[in-house]
Motif scaffolding. Structure first.
Motif, mmCIF file in Angstrom:
data_model
loop_
_atom_site.group_PDB
_atom_site.id
_atom_site.type_symbol
_atom_site.label_atom_id
_atom_site.label_comp_id
_atom_site.label_asym_id
_atom_site.label_seq_id
_atom_site.Cartn_x
_atom_site.Cartn_y
_atom_site.Cartn_z
ATOM 1 N N LEU A 76 -6.015 -15.024 -17.990
ATOM 2 C CA LEU A 76 -5.537 -15.477 -16.676
ATOM 3 C C LEU A 76 -4.830 -16.822 -16.779
ATOM 4 O O LEU A 76 -3.900 -17.104 -16.012
ATOM 5 N N LYS A 77 -5.250 -17.662 -17.731
ATOM 6 C CA LYS A 77 -4.598 -18.961 -17.922
ATOM 7 C C LYS A 77 -3.141 -18.798 -18.352
ATOM 8 O O LYS A 77 -2.326 -19.696 -18.159
ATOM 9 N N PHE A 78 -2.847 -17.663 -18.976
ATOM 10 C CA PHE A 78 -1.464 -17.385 -19.389
ATOM 11 C C PHE A 78 -0.714 -16.587 -18.319
ATOM 12 O O PHE A 78 0.366 -16.061 -18.584
ATOM 13 N N GLY A 79 -1.306 -16.486 -17.140
ATOM 14 C CA GLY A 79 -0.617 -15.851 -16.026
ATOM 15 C C GLY A 79 -0.684 -14.343 -15.984
ATOM 16 O O GLY A 79 0.163 -13.694 -15.339
ATOM 17 N N PHE A 80 -1.677 -13.737 -16.654
ATOM 18 C CA PHE A 80 -1.797 -12.279 -16.627
ATOM 19 C C PHE A 80 -2.103 -11.799 -15.219
ATOM 20 O O PHE A 80 -2.915 -12.386 -14.502
ATOM 21 N N GLN A 81 -1.447 -10.715 -14.821
ATOM 22 C CA GLN A 81 -1.700 -10.070 -13.541
ATOM 23 C C GLN A 81 -2.579 -8.835 -13.761
ATOM 24 O O GLN A 81 -2.840 -8.438 -14.896
ATOM 25 N N LYS A 82 -3.029 -8.217 -12.674
ATOM 26 C CA LYS A 82 -3.931 -7.060 -12.762
ATOM 27 C C LYS A 82 -3.410 -5.953 -13.681
ATOM 28 O O LYS A 82 -4.146 -5.459 -14.537
ATOM 29 N N PRO A 83 -2.138 -5.530 -13.523
ATOM 30 C CA PRO A 83 -1.649 -4.447 -14.401
ATOM 31 C C PRO A 83 -1.710 -4.808 -15.886
ATOM 32 O O PRO A 83 -2.031 -3.965 -16.726
ATOM 33 N N GLU A 84 -1.426 -6.102 -16.195
ATOM 34 C CA GLU A 84 -1.460 -6.529 -17.600
ATOM 35 C C GLU A 84 -2.893 -6.561 -18.132
ATOM 36 O O GLU A 84 -3.154 -6.155 -19.266
ATOM 37 N N LEU A 85 -3.830 -7.049 -17.312
ATOM 38 C CA LEU A 85 -5.236 -7.058 -17.717
ATOM 39 C C LEU A 85 -5.738 -5.636 -17.926
ATOM 40 O O LEU A 85 -6.451 -5.347 -18.893
ATOM 41 N N LEU A 86 -5.359 -4.751 -17.018
ATOM 42 C CA LEU A 86 -5.773 -3.347 -17.135
ATOM 43 C C LEU A 86 -5.260 -2.745 -18.436
ATOM 44 O O LEU A 86 -5.985 -2.027 -19.135
ATOM 45 N N ASP A 87 -4.023 -3.071 -18.781
ATOM 46 C CA ASP A 87 -3.432 -2.532 -20.005
ATOM 47 C C ASP A 87 -4.189 -3.019 -21.248
ATOM 48 O O ASP A 87 -4.347 -2.270 -22.213
ATOM 49 N N VAL A 88 -4.667 -4.269 -21.211
ATOM 50 C CA VAL A 88 -5.435 -4.814 -22.343
ATOM 51 C C VAL A 88 -6.687 -3.969 -22.570
ATOM 52 O O VAL A 88 -7.005 -3.591 -23.704
ATOM 53 N N PHE A 89 -7.404 -3.652 -21.493
ATOM 54 C CA PHE A 89 -8.655 -2.906 -21.628
ATOM 55 C C PHE A 89 -8.414 -1.429 -21.954
ATOM 56 O O PHE A 89 -9.209 -0.815 -22.662
ATOM 57 N N LEU A 90 -7.331 -0.877 -21.450
ATOM 58 C CA LEU A 90 -7.020 0.531 -21.759
ATOM 59 C C LEU A 90 -6.630 0.716 -23.222
ATOM 60 O O LEU A 90 -6.768 1.810 -23.771
ATOM 61 N N SER A 113 3.056 -10.321 -24.450
ATOM 62 C CA SER A 113 3.626 -9.091 -25.006
ATOM 63 C C SER A 113 2.754 -8.425 -26.069
ATOM 64 O O SER A 113 2.827 -7.218 -26.262
ATOM 65 N N HIS A 114 1.882 -9.212 -26.748
ATOM 66 C CA HIS A 114 1.091 -8.650 -27.851
ATOM 67 C C HIS A 114 -0.371 -9.120 -27.829
ATOM 68 O O HIS A 114 -0.885 -9.631 -28.837
ATOM 69 N N PRO A 115 -1.091 -8.971 -26.712
ATOM 70 C CA PRO A 115 -2.500 -9.437 -26.679
ATOM 71 C C PRO A 115 -3.399 -8.674 -27.647
ATOM 72 O O PRO A 115 -4.270 -9.262 -28.285
ATOM 73 N N THR A 116 -3.181 -7.361 -27.761
ATOM 74 C CA THR A 116 -4.013 -6.555 -28.669
ATOM 75 C C THR A 116 -3.785 -6.959 -30.123
ATOM 76 O O THR A 116 -4.726 -7.003 -30.923
ATOM 77 N N LEU A 117 -2.551 -7.275 -30.465
ATOM 78 C CA LEU A 117 -2.225 -7.727 -31.823
ATOM 79 C C LEU A 117 -2.965 -9.025 -32.140
ATOM 80 O O LEU A 117 -3.582 -9.151 -33.201
ATOM 81 N N LEU A 118 -2.911 -9.986 -31.227
ATOM 82 C CA LEU A 118 -3.550 -11.276 -31.452
ATOM 83 C C LEU A 118 -5.068 -11.133 -31.572
ATOM 84 O O LEU A 118 -5.711 -11.858 -32.335
ATOM 85 N N GLY A 119 -5.649 -10.208 -30.817
ATOM 86 C CA GLY A 119 -7.095 -10.003 -30.868
ATOM 87 C C GLY A 119 -7.557 -9.230 -32.080
ATOM 88 O O GLY A 119 -8.756 -9.171 -32.361
ATOM 89 N N SER A 120 -6.617 -8.626 -32.809
ATOM 90 C CA SER A 120 -6.970 -7.798 -33.969
ATOM 91 C C SER A 120 -6.754 -8.498 -35.301
ATOM 92 O O SER A 120 -7.236 -8.027 -36.329
ATOM 93 N N CYS A 121 -6.019 -9.606 -35.301
ATOM 94 C CA CYS A 121 -5.643 -10.275 -36.557
ATOM 95 C C CYS A 121 -6.562 -11.450 -36.884
ATOM 96 O O CYS A 121 -6.787 -12.316 -36.031
ATOM 97 N N VAL A 122 -7.064 -11.466 -38.115
ATOM 98 C CA VAL A 122 -7.832 -12.612 -38.614
ATOM 99 C C VAL A 122 -6.920 -13.350 -39.584
ATOM 100 O O VAL A 122 -6.793 -12.979 -40.749
ATOM 101 N N LEU A 123 -6.255 -14.394 -39.094
ATOM 102 C CA LEU A 123 -5.220 -15.063 -39.878
ATOM 103 C C LEU A 123 -5.773 -16.050 -40.897
ATOM 104 O O LEU A 123 -6.859 -16.606 -40.737
ATOM 105 N N LYS A 124 -4.975 -16.267 -41.955
ATOM 106 C CA LYS A 124 -5.274 -17.334 -42.904
ATOM 107 C C LYS A 124 -4.983 -18.673 -42.231
ATOM 108 O O LYS A 124 -4.394 -18.716 -41.153
ATOM 109 N N LYS A 125 -5.361 -19.764 -42.885
ATOM 110 C CA LYS A 125 -5.097 -21.086 -42.336
ATOM 111 C C LYS A 125 -3.602 -21.381 -42.370
ATOM 112 O O LYS A 125 -2.891 -20.968 -43.284
ATOM 113 N N ALA A 126 -3.145 -22.122 -41.362
ATOM 114 C CA ALA A 126 -1.720 -22.421 -41.241
ATOM 115 C C ALA A 126 -1.186 -23.159 -42.468
ATOM 116 O O ALA A 126 -0.112 -22.834 -42.979
#
Length: 576
Positions: free
Chosen positions: A307-321, A358-371
């Motif tokens: 929500l801090k990034f301005g997600f609306q209901k349809p976008e939140l729903l898409d994340v969970f689906l 545009s890519h919330p599922t991608l960000l939640g799935s990646c365990v990145l190395k240190k910058a």
């Protein structure tokens, strides 16, 4: 013969008592209470203590079997005959309180008739009956000490406790599991017995049979506190309405404490997003953590982050689906780590927001190395990496831990810069493709034009071109400093310290040190020289280039006031 008779007495007493209770319980509504009279109750149930658990406790107490039998018989006789406790209560207490028995045996002579000695001892020394009682319901001494009443010794003096205990037993809850209920929900034992019985039977209203309620309450005693059971019923009804079977719900509970009202709030929130009951049920079965991890708090934290990034209901729903098959805790952690990674590579906030959208599922799935590690592996800068990720966010998948990271291909701008650096080095006299050139190319930062500008700065200061070229073959990192920084260091050397420019020929690494370090070392040296402690003609390279540890040991510490002067100078110079 007398000894054999004594050993057999407990068995005879047990057989007689069993038949006595059995004959008076054929109606299934009779039970022997503490007073010895018969009251109406639901059922009589006989439970055997788990042999493995009981044996383990007995082994810890190290009581010989024959001695234990005699001691149990004496305690049973005391509790039932002398103290008028219900026979089944007394029998269970005597057989399931090895720690108490062990403590009791320490107070009598072990060489005499154990049963007779204990009987005599108990006749003149009343015991605190709450100790064997609490131990018999599954609590260890260290657990029940806090629950011992200060002003009571006899169980019959706390009739409300006994009545609640009997309600739980009669309902079918194993006596040795009641201890957990007492420790986690002690207020249950202050309820009116009829109210407690009614609360237990209220679970049948959501379709649970008696065995399911016994299992549930034994594992989650907090369900008997206040109105918690009503909140639990709401959760069960809501999940059943979503097509979730109770057997599945039971698997998720596993004796954990849940904030049931918060679970209802989360399910209602997901409904308001647009998930119908069927979709909600499928989602929860697929990812139980979504609902049960920290009673939904983790999911709410994810929602708050989006929500801090301005997600609306349809976008939140898409994340969970489209939620991936990973624990929600890990998903939230990964998303926050990816966000932190993008911050560290200095990606603009608006561009980060665009990628999160545009890519919330991608960000939640990646365990990145240190910058820092990735920038080294990729052999690139933050600006270039930001550009690559912005153009193709899926590139993040190649940066996860465990993946082999390959260098980014050289783009036209980088290629031009490398060509200019190579030409600059060739003009200085570096041999093409030599190890010296490779070393310099790796060390140099900045564009070819900037390197030439910094080189000209040294020449314009009065140094010979050949000398500068020779120095750079040894210390190529000198040109990593901005032109203004090089000019300031040369000015400080010549005009502030009074050294000739030729000093840079013999001591070119002077340019690698910061002005505050140079000031501190020279100021300390001048003070020590005035004090007559050091050589008045000490080389500048010796003063500046030696490590701080060596400088302190060789020059500062020998003087009684040296350390104090050093610290004062350090504060003054670095504060400026």
């Amino acid at each position: 013969m007398n000894q054999l008779q004594k050993l057999r007495t407990p068995l005879i007493l047990k057989w007689v008592s069993f038949n006595f209770v059995f004959n008076h319980s054929k109606s299934s509504k009779s039970i022997l209470w503490a007073s010895g009279s018969f009251h109406i109750a639901e059922k009589v149930r006989f439970y055997a203590t788990k042999k493995s658990a009981k044996s383990k406790l007995e082994e810890e107490c190290h009581i010989p079997r024959a001695v234990r039998k005699e001691a149990q018989a004496a305690l049973l006789e005391y509790l039932h005959s002398t103290r008028s406790l219900q026979f089944m209560d007394a029998e269970h207490m005597s057989k399931n309180s090895p720690f108490f028995l062990s403590k009791l045996l320490e107070r009598v002579d072990s060489d005499t008739d154990i049963r007779h000695s204990l009987t005599r001892f108990l006749r003149y020394h009343p015991i605190n009956e709450f100790e064997p009682f609490f131990e018999s319901i599954g609590l260890r001494p260290s657990q029940y000490l806090a629950f011992l009443p200060r002003d009571l010794m006899f169980l019959n003096d706390d009739q409300r406790l006994l009545d609640s205990y009997h309600v739980l037993c009669n309902y079918g809850i194993s006596r040795n599991k009641i201890g957990r209920i007492f420790s986690e929900a002690p207020e249950v034992f202050r309820y009116d017995p009829r109210a407690l019985d009614s609360k237990l039977r209220s679970f049948h209203g959501v379709g649970l049979d008696q065995s399911a309620v016994v299992k549930l309450v034994s594992a989650s005693p907090h369900l008997l506190i206040g109105s918690v059971h009503n909140e639990f019923f709401e959760v069960v009804e809501k999940l059943k309405g979503a097509g979730v079977e109770y057997s599945w719900i039971e698997e998720q509970l596993n004796g954990n404490f849940f904030n049931w009202s918060q679970l209802i709030e989360l399910m209602c929130f997901l409904n308001r997003l647009g998930l119908d009951d069927e979709e909600l049920g499928k989602l929860i079965i697929q990812i139980p953590d979504l609902l049960f991890d920290c009673s939904g708090r983790t999911t709410f934290s994810l929602i708050g982050f989006l929500l801090k990034f301005g997600f609306q209901k349809p976008e939140l729903l898409d994340v969970f689906l489209h939620f991936p098959q990973i624990p929600v805790t890990k998903f939230v952690f990964n998303m926050r780590q990816c966000y932190q990674f993008l911050i560290e590579i200095e990606m603009p906030v608006l561009e980060i927001g665009s990628i999160v959208h545009s890519h919330p599922t991608l960000l939640g799935s990646c365990v990145l190395k240190k910058a820092t590690s990735l920038l080294t592996f990729l052999n690139t800068g933050k600006k270039r990496l930001c550009s690559v990720i912005k153009e193709n966010p899926e590139f993040l998948r190649s940066l996860v831990r465990g993946a082999k990271v390959e260098r980014l291909p050289i783009v036209d701008e980088e290629l031009r810069s490398k060509m200019m650096k190579t030409k600059f080095l060739l003009d200085l006299g570096f041999a093409e493709n030599s190890s010296e050139m490779e070393k310099a190319l790796k060390v140099f930062r900045g564009k070819g034009v900037e390197l030439q500008e910094r080189f000209d700065c040294l020449v314009n200061a009065g140094l010979d071109t050949k000398h500068v070229a020779a120095v750079l073959k040894i210390y190529p990192q000198i040109l990593n400093q901005r032109k203004e920084v090089l000019e300031a260091k040369i000015d400080f050397l010549v005009n502030k310290l009074g050294y000739p420019l030729s000093t840079l020929v013999s001591f070119p690494s002077y340019l690698n040190y910061t002005i505050p370090r140079i000031r501190l070392r020279l100021s300390m040296y001048n003070w020590l020289r005035d004090e007559g402690i050091v050589d008045a003609k000490l080389a500048l390279s010796t003063i500046i280039a030696s490590s701080e540890k060596l400088f302190m040991k060789a020059y500062v510490n020998p003087h009684p006031k040296g350390l104090q002067v050093w610290q004062d100078l350090k504060k003054e110079i670095y504060r400026d």
